[in-house]
Design a protein around this motif. Structure first.
Motif, PDB file in Angstrom:
ATOM      1  N   VAL A  22       0.892  -1.201  -0.116  1.00 15.52           N
ATOM      2  CA  VAL A  22      -0.010  -0.181   0.054  1.00 15.52           C
ATOM      3  C   VAL A  22       0.708   1.097  -0.102  1.00 15.52           C
ATOM      4  O   VAL A  22       0.513   2.147  -0.863  1.00 15.52           O
ATOM      5  N   SER A  23       1.994   1.285   0.599  1.00 14.24           N
ATOM      6  CA  SER A  23       2.816   2.460   0.777  1.00 14.24           C
ATOM      7  C   SER A  23       3.508   2.538  -0.672  1.00 14.24           C
ATOM      8  O   SER A  23       3.541   3.756  -1.252  1.00 14.24           O
ATOM      9  N   ALA A  24       3.849   1.522  -1.343  1.00 17.81           N
ATOM     10  CA  ALA A  24       4.245   1.819  -2.564  1.00 17.81           C
ATOM     11  C   ALA A  24       3.249   2.456  -3.541  1.00 17.81           C
ATOM     12  O   ALA A  24       3.650   3.007  -4.453  1.00 17.81           O
ATOM     13  N   ALA A  85       2.551  10.966  -0.420  1.00 20.95           N
ATOM     14  CA  ALA A  85       3.902  10.712  -0.051  1.00 20.95           C
ATOM     15  C   ALA A  85       4.219  10.730   1.476  1.00 20.95           C
ATOM     16  O   ALA A  85       4.679   9.719   2.086  1.00 20.95           O
ATOM     17  N   ILE A  86       3.253  11.421   2.028  1.00 21.02           N
ATOM     18  CA  ILE A  86       3.562  11.530   3.583  1.00 21.02           C
ATOM     19  C   ILE A  86       2.734  10.304   4.130  1.00 21.02           C
ATOM     20  O   ILE A  86       3.127   9.487   5.006  1.00 21.02           O
ATOM     21  N   GLY A  87       1.562   9.786   3.245  1.00 21.80           N
ATOM     22  CA  GLY A  87       0.733   8.580   3.733  1.00 21.80           C
ATOM     23  C   GLY A  87       1.692   7.470   3.461  1.00 21.80           C
ATOM     24  O   GLY A  87       1.578   6.489   4.360  1.00 21.80           O
ATOM     25  N   GLN A  96      -4.138   4.834   5.621  1.00 14.07           N
ATOM     26  CA  GLN A  96      -3.536   4.757   4.177  1.00 14.07           C
ATOM     27  C   GLN A  96      -4.865   4.258   3.408  1.00 14.07           C
ATOM     28  O   GLN A  96      -5.158   4.879   2.165  1.00 14.07           O
ATOM     29  N   ALA A  97      -5.664   3.401   3.858  1.00 13.18           N
ATOM     30  CA  ALA A  97      -7.144   3.022   3.257  1.00 13.18           C
ATOM     31  C   ALA A  97      -7.844   4.143   2.989  1.00 13.18           C
ATOM     32  O   ALA A  97      -8.387   4.243   1.861  1.00 13.18           O
ATOM     33  N   LEU A  98      -7.955   4.950   3.953  1.00 13.77           N
ATOM     34  CA  LEU A  98      -8.722   6.377   3.846  1.00 13.77           C
ATOM     35  C   LEU A  98      -8.333   7.077   2.760  1.00 13.77           C
ATOM     36  O   LEU A  98      -9.148   7.636   1.625  1.00 13.77           O
ATOM     37  N   ILE A 154      -8.029  -2.443  -1.464  1.00 14.51           N
ATOM     38  CA  ILE A 154      -8.369  -3.779  -1.053  1.00 14.51           C
ATOM     39  C   ILE A 154      -7.318  -4.429  -0.274  1.00 14.51           C
ATOM     40  O   ILE A 154      -7.350  -4.905   1.093  1.00 14.51           O
ATOM     41  N   VAL A 155      -5.856  -4.243  -0.487  1.00 17.91           N
ATOM     42  CA  VAL A 155      -4.848  -4.772   0.235  1.00 17.91           C
ATOM     43  C   VAL A 155      -4.721  -3.935   1.408  1.00 17.91           C
ATOM     44  O   VAL A 155      -4.310  -4.508   2.499  1.00 17.91           O
ATOM     45  N   ALA A 156      -5.028  -2.650   1.490  1.00 14.93           N
ATOM     46  CA  ALA A 156      -5.255  -2.020   2.934  1.00 14.93           C
ATOM     47  C   ALA A 156      -6.158  -2.377   3.694  1.00 14.93           C
ATOM     48  O   ALA A 156      -6.063  -2.437   4.793  1.00 14.93           O
ATOM     49  N   GLY A 157      -7.180  -3.009   3.093  1.00 10.59           N
ATOM     50  CA  GLY A 157      -8.286  -3.609   4.065  1.00 10.59           C
ATOM     51  C   GLY A 157      -7.929  -4.977   4.552  1.00 10.59           C
ATOM     52  O   GLY A 157      -8.068  -4.855   5.711  1.00 10.59           O
ATOM     53  N   PHE A 158      -7.106  -5.664   3.952  1.00  4.31           N
ATOM     54  CA  PHE A 158      -6.287  -6.548   4.472  1.00  4.31           C
ATOM     55  C   PHE A 158      -5.402  -6.423   5.486  1.00  4.31           C
ATOM     56  O   PHE A 158      -5.129  -7.108   6.652  1.00  4.31           O
TER      57      PHE A 158
END
Length: 171
Positions: A22-24, A85-87, A96-98, A154-158
């Protein structure tokens, strides 16, 4: 624990953790936003080159467009890039999901805006653009960006689920 280690589609991102993935997504979204911001804020002439001769002349006559609208749009892209970038660096999975949800809504609104331009031009590429590519390329980029944001969401949800379950195990 890597994302997908117990899921059939985990091979897509393993051995990367879901938080890293998610960061990527956010980091690469930030790069795209910074590039768009540069084109409209720092170098509005680059954005004007996408217009036809008559379209460019109309925009250049309007100081509001060249002195306010293009730089404002560019600033919006730079701010979106900074948030991404901050996120990517500082946010936890829930935040991150938000942020990915907000960016998905933003790119979806861009696709909607282009669809409205298409309809307004009589279901053709708007005549104020220099070429059909100037219309279709941003749409392709926004669709790709939307897909990437949704996959990241979706990945952030996981990742959020994993974070919640690991906190529950500690208590």
């Amino acid at each position: 624990k890597s994302f997908g280690s117990d899921r059939s589609f985990g091979c897509l991102v393993a051995p990367m953790s879901s938080h890293m993935f998610v960061s990527a997504v956010l980091f690469f979204g930030a790069l795209g936003s910074f590039m768009q911001g540069h084109a409209t804020w720092i170098n509005p002439e680059m954005a004007l080159q996408t217009l036809s001769y008559s379209g460019r002349a109309a925009v250049e006559v309007s100081e509001a467009a060249t002195m306010a609208l293009l730089p404002h749009l560019g600033c919006l892209h730079v701010v979106a890039g900074a948030l991404q970038a901050i996120g990517a660096i500082a946010f936890r999975p829930r935040e991150q999901a938000l942020l990915l949800l907000v960016m998905s809504m933003y790119t979806a609104s861009g696709i909607w805006h282009h669809w409205e331009m298409y309809k307004l031009a009589g279901m053709r590429v708007p005549g104020w653009l220099a070429s059909a590519d100037e219309f279709y390329m941003p749409i392709k980029i926004m669709i790709a960006s939307s897909v990437i944001n949704v996959v990241g969401l979706i990945v952030a949800g996981f990742a959020v689920r994993e974070e919640i379950s690991s906190k529950a195990k500690k208590h």
